[in-house]
Write a protein that holds these residues in place. Structure first.
Motif, PDB file in Angstrom:
ATOM      1  N   TYR A 189       2.234  -2.407 -11.735  1.00  0.00           N
ATOM      2  CA  TYR A 189       1.620  -2.554 -12.591  1.00  0.00           C
ATOM      3  C   TYR A 189       1.679  -0.657 -13.150  1.00  0.00           C
ATOM      4  O   TYR A 189       2.195   0.322 -12.357  1.00  0.00           O
ATOM      5  CB  TYR A 189      -0.154  -1.919 -12.910  1.00  0.00           C
ATOM      6  N   HIS A 192      -1.122  -3.224 -21.080  1.00  0.00           N
ATOM      7  CA  HIS A 192      -0.894  -2.037 -19.391  1.00  0.00           C
ATOM      8  C   HIS A 192       1.187  -3.583 -19.749  1.00  0.00           C
ATOM      9  O   HIS A 192       1.845  -3.781 -19.917  1.00  0.00           O
ATOM     10  CB  HIS A 192      -0.855  -2.532 -18.240  1.00  0.00           C
ATOM     11  N   SER A 243      -1.559  -0.074  -8.410  1.00  0.00           N
ATOM     12  CA  SER A 243      -1.837  -1.962  -9.309  1.00  0.00           C
ATOM     13  C   SER A 243      -0.605  -2.760  -8.441  1.00  0.00           C
ATOM     14  O   SER A 243      -0.155  -2.069  -8.792  1.00  0.00           O
ATOM     15  CB  SER A 243      -2.822  -2.161  -9.983  1.00  0.00           C
ATOM     16  N   LEU A 284       2.462   2.029  -3.283  1.00  0.00           N
ATOM     17  CA  LEU A 284       1.820   2.059  -4.574  1.00  0.00           C
ATOM     18  C   LEU A 284       1.291   3.701  -4.363  1.00  0.00           C
ATOM     19  O   LEU A 284       0.653   4.364  -4.890  1.00  0.00           O
ATOM     20  CB  LEU A 284       0.879   1.381  -4.609  1.00  0.00           C
ATOM     21  N   ASP A 291       1.089  -1.272  -0.361  1.00  0.00           N
ATOM     22  CA  ASP A 291      -0.231   0.366   0.041  1.00  0.00           C
ATOM     23  C   ASP A 291       0.356   1.220   0.732  1.00  0.00           C
ATOM     24  O   ASP A 291       0.516   2.383  -0.555  1.00  0.00           O
ATOM     25  CB  ASP A 291      -0.431  -0.402   1.700  1.00  0.00           C
ATOM     26  N   TYR A 320      -2.330  -8.115  -2.333  1.00  0.00           N
ATOM     27  CA  TYR A 320      -2.775  -7.598  -4.231  1.00  0.00           C
ATOM     28  C   TYR A 320      -3.352  -6.175  -3.808  1.00  0.00           C
ATOM     29  O   TYR A 320      -3.480  -6.031  -2.294  1.00  0.00           O
ATOM     30  CB  TYR A 320      -3.143  -8.375  -4.284  1.00  0.00           C
ATOM     31  N   LYS A 321      -3.383  -5.804  -4.948  1.00  0.00           N
ATOM     32  CA  LYS A 321      -4.045  -3.864  -4.642  1.00  0.00           C
ATOM     33  C   LYS A 321      -4.511  -3.799  -5.860  1.00  0.00           C
ATOM     34  O   LYS A 321      -3.589  -3.647  -6.845  1.00  0.00           O
ATOM     35  CB  LYS A 321      -3.346  -3.438  -3.945  1.00  0.00           C
ATOM     36  N   ASN A 322      -6.307  -3.670  -6.007  1.00  0.00           N
ATOM     37  CA  ASN A 322      -6.610  -3.139  -7.333  1.00  0.00           C
ATOM     38  C   ASN A 322      -6.586  -4.159  -8.654  1.00  0.00           C
ATOM     39  O   ASN A 322      -6.046  -4.025  -9.521  1.00  0.00           O
ATOM     40  CB  ASN A 322      -6.175  -2.039  -7.779  1.00  0.00           C
ATOM     41  N   LEU A 323      -6.631  -5.589  -8.156  1.00  0.00           N
ATOM     42  CA  LEU A 323      -6.401  -6.486  -9.063  1.00  0.00           C
ATOM     43  C   LEU A 323      -7.530  -7.006  -9.357  1.00  0.00           C
ATOM     44  O   LEU A 323      -8.520  -7.619  -8.342  1.00  0.00           O
ATOM     45  CB  LEU A 323      -5.487  -7.363  -8.911  1.00  0.00           C
ATOM     46  N   LYS A 324      -8.024  -7.536 -10.566  1.00  0.00           N
ATOM     47  CA  LYS A 324      -9.545  -7.466 -11.299  1.00  0.00           C
ATOM     48  C   LYS A 324      -9.683  -9.009 -10.986  1.00  0.00           C
ATOM     49  O   LYS A 324      -8.835 -10.048 -10.397  1.00  0.00           O
ATOM     50  CB  LYS A 324      -9.680  -7.956 -12.537  1.00  0.00           C
ATOM     51  N   SER A 366       1.406  -6.108  -6.761  1.00  0.00           N
ATOM     52  CA  SER A 366       1.327  -7.935  -6.265  1.00  0.00           C
ATOM     53  C   SER A 366       2.178  -7.604  -5.969  1.00  0.00           C
ATOM     54  O   SER A 366       3.765  -7.126  -5.798  1.00  0.00           O
ATOM     55  CB  SER A 366       0.021  -8.439  -6.283  1.00  0.00           C
TER      56      SER A 366
END
Length: 278
Positions: free
Chosen positions: A128, A108, A40, A30, A27, A58-62, A42
């Motif tokens: 990312y 990306h 995003s 990022l 966090d 992870y953060k903000n991964l689909k 991980s």
């Protein structure tokens, strides 16, 4: 770069798990405004047995990304290539190296940063970036430092957890032994007649003894004893003393004979320097 490193180090917290520590670190990375990231990312940790990278935080991964990237073999895809080479892997677009892809993925890029040293790999930071971004050597130097810092954090956190596990195991074993000794010391033959007593040891297991029983002829034997030391070492001699005292009293032996037998057994079975005042 130095502010970020300092922030990561200051955020270390022995009270939280490795998973929480890694999530907090990701966090923070990022959120740094001067890092040209897409928000995003991980962190994968290496499983040395399966030789695979396992998605840890992870953060903000689909959703489809999470399904594809739960485990990444070393050498496969961008993160796996970074793990096998132990070098930063940069991609400005989704190219042929990007093996884990989905039709819903937007174009990306990535920075995949090894966590560890030239000889030891602990995991990968996967960040990312916007498609078309150019490689930046100064940024890469910062990312290398971030990977090294995170490696030190992981090592310390794992060491803390190992120490805690060992402490918990020792505490369990101590409690188990204490329960055994307590049960061995207890006797249904204890007779409190003519006695008022208070036993208030510093620890659960103690070297203090109060034994009382009646011989078949009605004579009461009482033994007040205190073993040297504290805790488990002091409590070891208690069950043996108690067993001899009650067994011989029930058979009608005199107190002198009982004390001589206790003394002989303690002399035989306990280490030098341990004895009981009675």
């Amino acid at each position: 770069s130095q502010r970020l490193i300092n922030a990561l180090l200051q955020a270390e917290n022995p009270a939280i798990s490795l998973h929480e520590q890694l999530q907090n670190s990701l966090d923070m990375i990022l959120k740094i405004s001067w890092l040209p990231l897409a928000g995003s990312g991980s962190i994968f940790l290496l499983n040395p047995e399966s030789h695979q990278l396992e998605l840890t935080v992870y953060k903000n991964l689909k959703k489809h990304v999470l399904e594809l990237c739960q485990q990444v073999p070393v050498g496969k895809c961008l993160c796996g290539l970074a793990a096998s080479s132990q070098q930063i892997v940069f991609a400005s677009h989704m190219d042929e190296r990007h093996k884990n892809h989905h039709e819903e993925m937007e174009d990306h890029g990535h920075y995949c940063i090894p966590i560890g040293s030239s000889t030891t790999l602990l995991g990968i930071i996967n960040l990312y970036i916007q498609a078309g971004m150019r490689h930046n050597t100064k940024l890469q130097a910062t990312l290398i430092t971030i990977g090294s810092t995170l490696a030190n954090i992981i090592k310390r956190k794992r060491m803390e957890e190992e120490i805690k596990n060992q402490h918990d195991q020792l505490a369990y074993e101590r409690e188990f032994i204490e329960e055994i000794i307590t049960r061995m010391r207890a006797s249904k033959h204890f007779n409190p007649i003519h006695l008022r007593l208070l036993l208030n040891p510093v620890e659960k297991t103690t070297g203090d003894l109060v034994l009382s029983a009646l011989r078949p002829d009605g004579v009461q034997h009482v033994l007040l004893g205190d073993f040297t030391g504290h805790g488990l070492p002091a409590a070891i001699g208690g069950p043996m003393t108690s067993a001899i005292f009650y067994a011989m009293t029930m058979k009608g032996y005199g107190i002198v004979e009982i004390l001589n037998e206790i003394n002989q057994k303690l002399n035989e079975k306990t280490p030098i320097g341990m004895f009981m005042a009675a």
